[in-house]
Design a protein around this motif. Structure first.
Motif, short mmCIF file in Angstrom:
data_model
loop_
_atom_site.label_atom_id
_atom_site.label_comp_id
_atom_site.label_asym_id
_atom_site.label_seq_id
_atom_site.Cartn_x
_atom_site.Cartn_y
_atom_site.Cartn_z
N GLY A 1 0.83 -1.19 0.00
CA GLY A 1 0.00 0.00 0.00
C GLY A 1 0.86 1.24 0.00
N TYR A 2 0.19 2.40 -0.13
CA TYR A 2 0.90 3.69 -0.25
C TYR A 2 0.17 4.74 0.57
N ARG A 3 0.95 5.66 1.17
CA ARG A 3 0.41 6.82 1.87
C ARG A 3 0.91 8.07 1.18
N ILE A 4 0.10 9.15 1.16
CA ILE A 4 0.49 10.36 0.44
C ILE A 4 0.37 11.56 1.35
N THR A 5 1.34 12.49 1.21
CA THR A 5 1.31 13.76 1.90
C THR A 5 1.46 14.86 0.86
N ILE A 6 0.54 15.87 0.90
CA ILE A 6 0.56 16.96 -0.07
C ILE A 6 0.39 18.27 0.69
N GLY A 7 1.23 19.25 0.35
CA GLY A 7 1.10 20.57 0.96
C GLY A 7 1.45 21.65 -0.03
N THR A 8 1.14 22.88 0.31
CA THR A 8 1.43 24.01 -0.57
C THR A 8 2.71 24.72 -0.15
N SER A 9 3.47 24.10 0.75
CA SER A 9 4.83 24.55 1.05
C SER A 9 5.62 23.30 1.42
N SER A 10 6.94 23.41 1.33
CA SER A 10 7.78 22.24 1.58
C SER A 10 7.56 21.71 2.99
N LEU B 1 -3.81 5.37 1.05
CA LEU B 1 -4.58 5.19 -0.19
C LEU B 1 -4.86 3.73 -0.49
N GLY B 2 -4.24 2.80 0.28
CA GLY B 2 -4.35 1.39 -0.07
C GLY B 2 -3.38 1.06 -1.19
N ASN B 3 -3.56 -0.10 -1.81
CA ASN B 3 -2.61 -0.58 -2.83
C ASN B 3 -3.01 -0.07 -4.21
N VAL B 4 -2.86 1.25 -4.42
CA VAL B 4 -3.16 1.88 -5.71
C VAL B 4 -1.93 2.65 -6.16
#
Length: 678
Positions: free
Chosen positions: A117-126, A137-140
């Motif tokens: 599986g995979y995890r995601i982190t998104i931001g508008t600054s570093s 996200l599960g295995n996608v």
């Protein structure tokens, strides 16, 4: 599939005083542990976990003072396969540093071997997480943002692969910049009614000025700040007016927000405006009782009254009476702006109530409203408690065969009884339903000299009587001779019984003591003659029984009423005498001639963890020693206890011994007698 964190363990080996272990990763190898002495333990705890998916070969060698066990068989086992933390995932679309990325883009990355599986982190600054914070996200291999990315914005993304071993670590953050899109329009401003306006006509329409770049307008209206109870972000299309479907309410403040929009989205942070309508007062219509309905019967006495809301009403008054037009319960009582009436006490049983509900507002009370009525149910009252009259409360010397009786209770349709042998207990009868009777006949007689606690509960369809008082009485004392005893151990007819065995039997109810007779022939008492043991359930012979002998036993229970009669005789046969190599000598002569000068216990030196104790004929300890070894630590007829009482050199005679040995041994007797002859 053995856990890499496993310990190794083995069963005890008789006579072993310790164990050595050898472990290797091939047959006969010693690359893990080489013949390590563990001492006298039965478990090996590896200092570190075993390796994953590996065959281990193990030999455990028992040893004692005679040496190590030889030609011991090697065993093997295979450990589990341990999953390894995956490597980092790499974002493939958009590429790192990409610009002019579509705001509707999805994110994708390549498969990582072993990842589940995979995890995601998104931001508008570093390093920021304002869009996604380590979201699983599960295995996608793709991420579809719920809404489009913002225009002309740099996004920072980290994708973490994981499996059962954990998350990938130290993964690199990548970034991309979105395209520049159409600008969201400015907010619209309500111009009619103007903000803060008062006395606004209830039939007014709303209007606002056009906003450049807007392709449409949405409206939100509520009767409190931020509310949406009139319109909730309703899309009006590209128009500059709002015509309500119905007039606004009288004397009400309305809060309005107009949101513009175009292909870029909705205007944001638009200011809410408000206005207050004129006061238009009209006397309300009549309120109608809906529960209970008009003419209803068998209405619960605990019912509440309710009615439908009347438009423009600001409150309600209620009149209730037990005759038409009556007000003996409530007389035009003001309830306020509520739709229910909760009586302080329940309505009366089997009674018709007449109700009028009058709506009112600032214009006045509604008039000529119809009266409604309903009739309550007939309520059965819970009966009072029943009182036991025989036996009377606190009575003593009550016959064991007595019945219980009580007086009838008005309105009761039945009775339940609880009886126990302690206050509050129900061990005889537990709330047993007797039906509509006034007497209780126990299935069996009450016990002798026992206090019984009784509660009789009257009941009917309304329920059970409550908080009823418990009464008690005490039965007469009746003493009966007890029944016969049954020998429990040894069992009747048993053979090969140890000569050191004790005799035990099952307790007999009402017995206050036991007598025992033992003989070596049926009916004989040559061993024990009707000895009174008192109230015990075990007989311990004063000395060991004879080998290979049949014993006949009679145990008679007794109490104040006498002895049990006609009791059976039991018999058992002892074991044959075993003469092993380590037989204990029964005599010695410490006369200094070098022959048989000390008491020899053959093979005791093989069991150094021992305690030997010698007693005189009165049961006093005269000699005791740890580690008897038939050499230097031996009994030579001299006391080492009771020296102040003149024990010293012990005289010829019969003494008794006991031997305690820790660990396995083959001694057939660890207590008995010995003869000292000088």
């Amino acid at each position: 599939n053995v856990l890499v964190s496993s310990n190794l363990s083995w069963a005890t080996v008789a006579t072993a005083t310790g164990y050595k272990i050898t472990i290797g990763t091939s047959s006969g190898a010693t690359d893990v542990v080489n013949n390590v002495d563990l001492g006298n333990v039965l478990i090996y705890n590896p200092a570190t976990d075993l390796s994953s998916n590996t065959i281990y070969y193990v030999t455990v060698t028992a040893y004692n003072g005679a040496g190590d066990a030889v030609t011991c068989t090697e065993t093997s086992f295979t450990t589990e396969t341990v999953v390894v933390i995956p490597s980092c995932a790499i974002l493939s679309s958009p590429a790192n540093g990409a610009t002019n990325v579509s705001v509707s883009s999805n994110l994708s990355w390549a498969t990582v071997a072993t990842a589940t599986g995979y995890r995601i982190t998104i931001g508008t600054s570093s390093g920021a997480t304002d869009i996604e914070n380590n979201t699983d996200l599960g295995n996608v291999l793709t991420y579809n943002l719920a809404v489009d990315f913002s225009s002309n914005t740099v996004y920072y993304v980290t994708v973490i692969a994981y499996n059962s071993a954990g998350d990938a670590v130290s993964c690199t953050e990548i970034s991309f910049t979105t395209e520049t899109v159409v600008v969201i329009p400015a907010c619209a401003v309500l111009n009619s009614p103007s903000t803060g306006a008062t006395n606004v006509s209830v039939s007014s329409n709303l209007s606002w000025d056009a906003v450049a770049t807007a392709t449409g307008y949405k409206i939100t209206i509520g009767t409190s700040s931020g509310a949406t109870d009139i319109e909730n972000d309703t899309d009006l299309g590209n128009t500059l007016t709002y015509n309500p479907a119905t007039d606004f309410l009288s004397n009400t403040t309305y809060y309005v927000t107009i949101t513009t929009y175009n292909s870029a989205g909705n205007s944001v942070l638009c200011t809410e405006t408000s206005f207050t309508t004129e006061t238009v007062v009209v006397i309300p219509t009549c309120a109608i009782l809906n529960s209970p309905s008009n003419g209803a019967t068998n209405v619960s006495v605990s019912s509440n009254l309710s009615w439908d809301a009347v438009a423009t009403a600001t409150g309600y008054k209620i009149s209730i009476g037990t005759s038409s037009g009556g007000t003996d319960i409530e007389n035009n009582t003001e309830l306020g702006n509520v739709l229910t009436y909760n009586p302080v006490v329940d309505f009366s049983s089997n009674t018709t109530y007449y109700v009028t509900i009058t709506a009112h507002n600032g214009a006045g009370d509604v008039v000529s409203c119809a009266e409604t009525s309903f009739t309550t149910e007939t309520v059965v009252v819970i009966p009072i408690c029943a009182v036991l009259n025989t036996p009377s409360n606190g009575a003593t010397n009550v016959s064991e065969s007595s019945n219980l009786s009580w007086d009838a209770v008005a309105t009761a349709t039945g009775y339940k009884i609880s009886i126990g042998t302690s206050s509050g207990a129900t061990d005889i009868a537990n709330n047993t339903d007797l039906g509509n009777v006034l007497i209780y006949n126990p299935v069996t007689d009450f016990l002798s000299n026992t206090t019984y606690y009784v509660t009789v509960i009257a009941y009917n369809s309304a329920g059970d009587a409550v908080t009823c008082t418990e009464t008690n009485f005490t039965t007469e004392i009746v003493v009966v001779a007890p029944i016969c005893v049954e020998l429990n151990s040894p069992s009747n007819g048993a053979t090969n019984i140890g000569v050191t065995s004790n005799l035990d039997w099952l307790a007999v109810a009402t017995a206050t003591g036991y007598k025992i007779s033992i003989g070596t022939s049926s009916g004989a008492m040559d061993v024990v003659n009707n000895e009174d043991l008192g109230n015990v359930l075990e007989y311990v012979p004063a000395s060991d029984l004879l080998f290979d002998t049949e014993y006949y036993v009679t145990i008679v229970a007794y109490n104040d009423a006498g002895n049990a009669t006609g009791c059976d005789e039991f018999s058992f046969t002892t074991e044959e005498e075993d003469l092993p190599k380590n037989k204990i000598k029964q005599g010695f002569s410490p006369n200094g001639d070098g022959i048989n000068d000390f008491w020899e216990i053959k093979s005791i030196e093989l069991h150094p963890d021992n305690v030997v104790t010698i007693y005189n004929r009165w049961g006093d300890i005269v000699y005791q020693i740890n580690g008897y070894d038939n050499f230097s630590r031996v009994f030579r007829g001299d006391a080492n206890r009771k020296l102040k009482m003149g024990a010293g050199v012990l005289p010829s005679g019969t003494y008794f011994f006991s031997i305690q040995i820790n660990g396995a041994h083959n001694f057939n007797k660890l207590k008995g007698f010995l003869i000292l002859k000088r």
